[in-house]
Design a protein around this motif. Structure first.
Motif, PDB file in Angstrom:
ATOM      1  N   VAL A   1       0.834  -1.203   0.000  1.00 25.49           N
ATOM      2  CA  VAL A   1       0.000   0.000   0.000  1.00 25.49           C
ATOM      3  C   VAL A   1       0.867   1.250   0.000  1.00 25.49           C
ATOM      4  O   VAL A   1       0.614   2.221  -0.730  1.00 25.49           O
TER       5      VAL A   1
ATOM      6  N   VAL B   1       1.059   4.264  -2.795  1.00 22.69           N
ATOM      7  CA  VAL B   1       0.836   5.673  -2.437  1.00 22.69           C
ATOM      8  C   VAL B   1       2.059   6.513  -2.778  1.00 22.69           C
ATOM      9  O   VAL B   1       1.955   7.590  -3.386  1.00 22.69           O
TER      10      VAL B   1
ATOM     11  N   ARG C   1       2.497   7.038  -6.473  1.00 26.40           N
ATOM     12  CA  ARG C   1       1.596   8.056  -7.010  1.00 26.40           C
ATOM     13  C   ARG C   1       2.082   9.452  -6.646  1.00 26.40           C
ATOM     14  O   ARG C   1       2.064  10.373  -7.480  1.00 26.40           O
ATOM     15  N   TRP C   2       2.536   9.616  -5.393  1.00 28.23           N
ATOM     16  CA  TRP C   2       3.058  10.925  -4.979  1.00 28.23           C
ATOM     17  C   TRP C   2       4.271  11.318  -5.802  1.00 28.23           C
ATOM     18  O   TRP C   2       4.369  12.444  -6.282  1.00 28.23           O
TER      19      TRP C   2
END
Length: 398
Positions: free
Chosen positions: A167, A171, A174-175
């Protein structure tokens, strides 16, 4: 994204997951300690209650009322199973028990009353709690299962850690992509702005240089210098255009407009433009095409023309007039190979260098880097080789 950033992020998530796991274990231990009342719930209270019950001349004397909570009761059974003493015993609790009955309630319930038992010299002490106040359940485990318990715990911890890392990776990815897109857009905007600011004064310089070349009253030496100014200005303009294009390809901001392309016709047009445009003045151009027709190619004509022209310009730039430049194509299975060779280059250029120096200037070999980028954008590759003659091949999928 750099590997060091991934490693730091993975270590941070791992440490966080480990701390969460430790806190969960400590929380479970603290909760167990709390509900067991400091570890005394399992042995001390029933033993203390038993010590408070002493025989006397009238029967038994009990001084442990303070140890019994509200609603609790107690009784003492002799060896025959009869009640010889009781304290607040409910009416629905019998006065006499057989051996099977004692074995039944010794660890569980007596008429739905949760009970605990303590063996004394004069009988069996039974302490009961109110109905529905205590949950009791049998629990047993093989020794082999107990020995495997740490491995099960470790396995579940690693599974949880993997989920957390997965996870976190999604995340963080994507950041980082969002941040990379912002940086790419800012860099592209900066280069576009600088390029636009350069083009205007460059056009003025080239215009005045062209006028000086055509001036009838100007000395031949001055005309030669004006011609050099115009030629070098053209080089700067081409470099700016290459820099813009390579940045767009780096940031995947340059869309490919693929169209069917005939390799032979494409190379003939490139050769004609090379000779008629004046770029190949003083150089001999040879065209080498196979007798069998080449397969059609689906490519962006503008980008592919740019790549081949850069290779031709590189041959002209690094060789003296009189050199022979060869341009050709061939089919290799599912690949179509365009190649340009000419002159001698002691060391093959490295087109994989960064397109910008730390000070923001253009790096050496930007044109060749652009060739490699255009080939990669089409799903192919550029192969550079040094020697005599220098050769570059563009491998493009048919």
């Amino acid at each position: 994204m750099k590997l060091s950033s991934w490693m730091k992020g993975a270590m941070l998530v791992t440490v966080s997951a480990l701390l969460i796991f430790i806190m969960m274990v400590l929380g479970c231990l603290a909760f167990t300690w709390h509900i067991s009342k400091g570890g005394t719930e399992w042995n001390a209270p029933i033993q203390t209650i038993s010590d408070a019950l002493t025989p006397d001349s009238t029967g038994y004397s009990f001084t442990g009322e303070a140890f019994l909570e509200e609603g609790c009761w107690a009784m003492l059974l002799n060896e025959e199973g009869k009640v010889v003493w009781s304290y607040h015993k409910p009416e629905d609790v019998p006065e006499e028990y057989s051996l099977p009955q004692v074995a039944t309630f010794a660890r569980w319930y007596l008429n739905d009353y949760p009970v605990r038992c303590w063996v004394r010299d004069d009988g069996l002490l039974v302490v009961g709690s109110p109905k529905g106040s205590v949950w009791k359940q049998d629990f047993s485990m093989d020794l082999q299962d107990i020995l495997q318990l740490p491995f099960w715990i470790l396995g579940f911890f690693l599974l949880a850690l993997g989920c957390v890392l997965g996870v976190a990776w999604l995340v963080l990815r994507r950041w980082f992509r969002q941040e990379q897109r912002l940086r790419d857009a800012a860099r592209s905007n900066w280069i576009n702005g600088v390029s636009h600011d350069i083009r205007t004064p460059l056009s003025v310089v080239m215009g005045y240089a062209a006028q000086l070349e055509e001036a009838p009253d100007l000395a031949p030496e001055h005309k030669r210098r004006a011609c050099a100014i115009r030629a070098q200005s053209q080089v700067i303009r081409d470099l700016v255009n290459d820099l813009n294009l390579t940045m767009r390809l780096d940031c995947e901001m340059q869309p490919l407009r693929r169209k069917p392309l005939s390799p032979a016709a494409f190379l003939r047009q490139i050769g004609a433009d090379f000779l008629n445009g004046g770029m190949g003045e003083g150089f001999d151009l040879e065209m080498q095409l196979p007798e069998t027709p080449l397969p059609m190619l689906l490519a962006d004509l503008f980008l592919l023309r740019r790549a081949v022209n850069n290779l031709l310009a590189n041959c002209v730039r690094h060789n003296d007039p009189g050199c022979t430049i060869c341009l050709g194509a061939r089919a290799e299975g599912k690949w179509l190979v365009f190649w340009v060779e000419g002159g001698t280059v002691e060391k093959a250029p490295q087109p994989v260098d960064h397109s910008l120096e730390p000070d923001g200037g253009a790096a050496h070999g930007t044109g060749l880097r652009l060739v490699a980028q255009i080939a990669a954008a089409h799903g192919g590759k550029a192969v550079f080789s040094s020697g005599t003659p220098y050769r570059c091949e563009l491998w493009l999928p048919v």
